[in-house]
Design an enzyme around this catalytic site. Structure first.
Site, mmCIF file in Angstrom:
data_model
loop_
_atom_site.group_PDB
_atom_site.id
_atom_site.type_symbol
_atom_site.label_atom_id
_atom_site.label_comp_id
_atom_site.label_asym_id
_atom_site.label_seq_id
_atom_site.Cartn_x
_atom_site.Cartn_y
_atom_site.Cartn_z
ATOM 1 C CG ASP A 19 102.883 -58.407 -2.362
ATOM 2 O OD1 ASP A 19 102.815 -57.539 -3.244
ATOM 3 O OD2 ASP A 19 101.894 -59.068 -1.994
ATOM 4 N N GLY A 20 103.916 -55.481 -1.237
ATOM 5 C CA GLY A 20 103.312 -54.515 -0.319
ATOM 6 C C GLY A 20 103.778 -53.077 -0.473
ATOM 7 C CB SER A 64 105.059 -60.873 -11.729
ATOM 8 O OG SER A 64 103.824 -60.216 -11.890
ATOM 9 C CB SER A 65 104.809 -62.298 -16.840
ATOM 10 O OG SER A 65 104.441 -63.360 -15.998
ATOM 11 C CG ASN A 67 103.878 -56.971 -11.231
ATOM 12 O OD1 ASN A 67 104.988 -57.159 -10.752
ATOM 13 N ND2 ASN A 67 102.768 -57.290 -10.573
ATOM 14 C CD1 TRP A 68 104.451 -57.451 -18.300
ATOM 15 C CD2 TRP A 68 104.750 -55.269 -18.646
ATOM 16 N NE1 TRP A 68 105.804 -57.240 -18.529
ATOM 17 C CE2 TRP A 68 106.009 -55.907 -18.735
ATOM 18 C CE3 TRP A 68 104.688 -53.875 -18.827
ATOM 19 C CZ2 TRP A 68 107.187 -55.223 -18.999
ATOM 20 C CZ3 TRP A 68 105.864 -53.190 -19.089
ATOM 21 C CH2 TRP A 68 107.095 -53.851 -19.176
ATOM 22 N NE ARG A 187 102.917 -62.624 -1.350
ATOM 23 C CZ ARG A 187 102.450 -62.716 -2.580
ATOM 24 N NH1 ARG A 187 102.625 -63.808 -3.279
ATOM 25 N NH2 ARG A 187 101.782 -61.719 -3.122
ATOM 26 N NE ARG A 193 98.356 -63.813 -4.190
ATOM 27 C CZ ARG A 193 97.464 -63.111 -3.511
ATOM 28 N NH1 ARG A 193 96.620 -63.701 -2.688
ATOM 29 N NH2 ARG A 193 97.405 -61.788 -3.656
#
Length: 240
Positions: A19-20, A64-65, A67-68, A187, A193
């Protein structure tokens, strides 16, 4: 100094929520796509380190699902990057005997990327592999659990299975995730999370949250995570 990798308590299956990239790009006044590009370079470094350390599988959360919902321009840049990264890295992965696999609803990406994924998986397939590199694309843990329920239900309705046949192995068999359990989940990016990543497989994973953005993550940082893992007593609910 690195911990002895032959120890029983060294992680075998590692998951990373990378992430990031976007925030790193904005912080450095780059385009978002530059952040994703730099992120791919970091992946390369971490893969190299993992092979050296005899890690069995590295499982990366690439898209991820959810991110769409991002802007179309960013999604298009990511699609292009997937193709560029496969073209650039497949020869190197073959050389290192790293077997590449993509998991999730990859069909959402369209024919061009599906073909590229099939090519990459075939090209890197090897009997004497050093490591599995599993990349989650259009993946969501809750979606995976739904797919497992649907798959099992269908088999029961078709008489191929009885309800009492459902065991832990059944779940693993119907999941699109390539590993049954993660030992360690890392993460980056500062958020604490799990963001719908391999929910079933992280039941007993150690979870480490890193404050750095993914493009700033280094192999030294990675080794530090692995070293910290070896110091943890993993009881799996038992008193030892």
């Amino acid at each position: 100094k690195m911990a002895n990798t032959s120890k029983d308590n060294f992680p075998k299956n590692i998951g990373i929520i990378m992430d990031g990239n976007g925030r790193w790009a904005l912080k450095n006044s780059f385009k978002i796509s530059e952040g994703h590009k730099k992120g791919v370079e970091v992946v390369r470094e971490i893969v190299e380190e993992s092979v050296k350390l005899n890690i069995e599988s590295l499982n990366l959360y690439a898209f991820s699902s959810e991110n769409w919902q991002r802007p179309k321009a960013e999604i298009n840049a990511i699609k292009k990057l997937v193709i560029d990264a496969i073209n650039a890295q497949v020869p190197e992965l073959k050389e290192k005997k790293v077997q590449l696999k993509f998991f999730g609803h990859t069909e959402d990406f369209g024919e061009k990327i599906i073909n590229k994924i099939e090519y990459a998986e075939l090209e890197t397939f090897t009997k004497d592999k050093n490591m599995n590199l599993n990349v989650a694309l259009s993946y969501g843990g809750q979606q995976d659990i739904l797919d497992i329920i649907r798959g099992v239900s269908k088999n029961i309705l078709e008489g191929k299975m009885k309800v009492e046949d459902i065991k832990q192995e059944t779940v693993n068999q119907f999941s699109c995730a390539p590993v049954d359990n993660l030992d360690l989940l890392i993460r980056t990016g500062g958020d604490k999370r799990v963001s719908n990543f391999m929910l079933y497989q992280i039941a007993y994973a150690e979870i480490m949250f890193i404050d750095k953005y993914w493009p700033d993550f280094s192999s030294d940082e990675y080794k530090k995570c692995l070293n910290n893992f070896t110091k943890v007593s993993r009881r799996f609910g038992k008193r030892i």
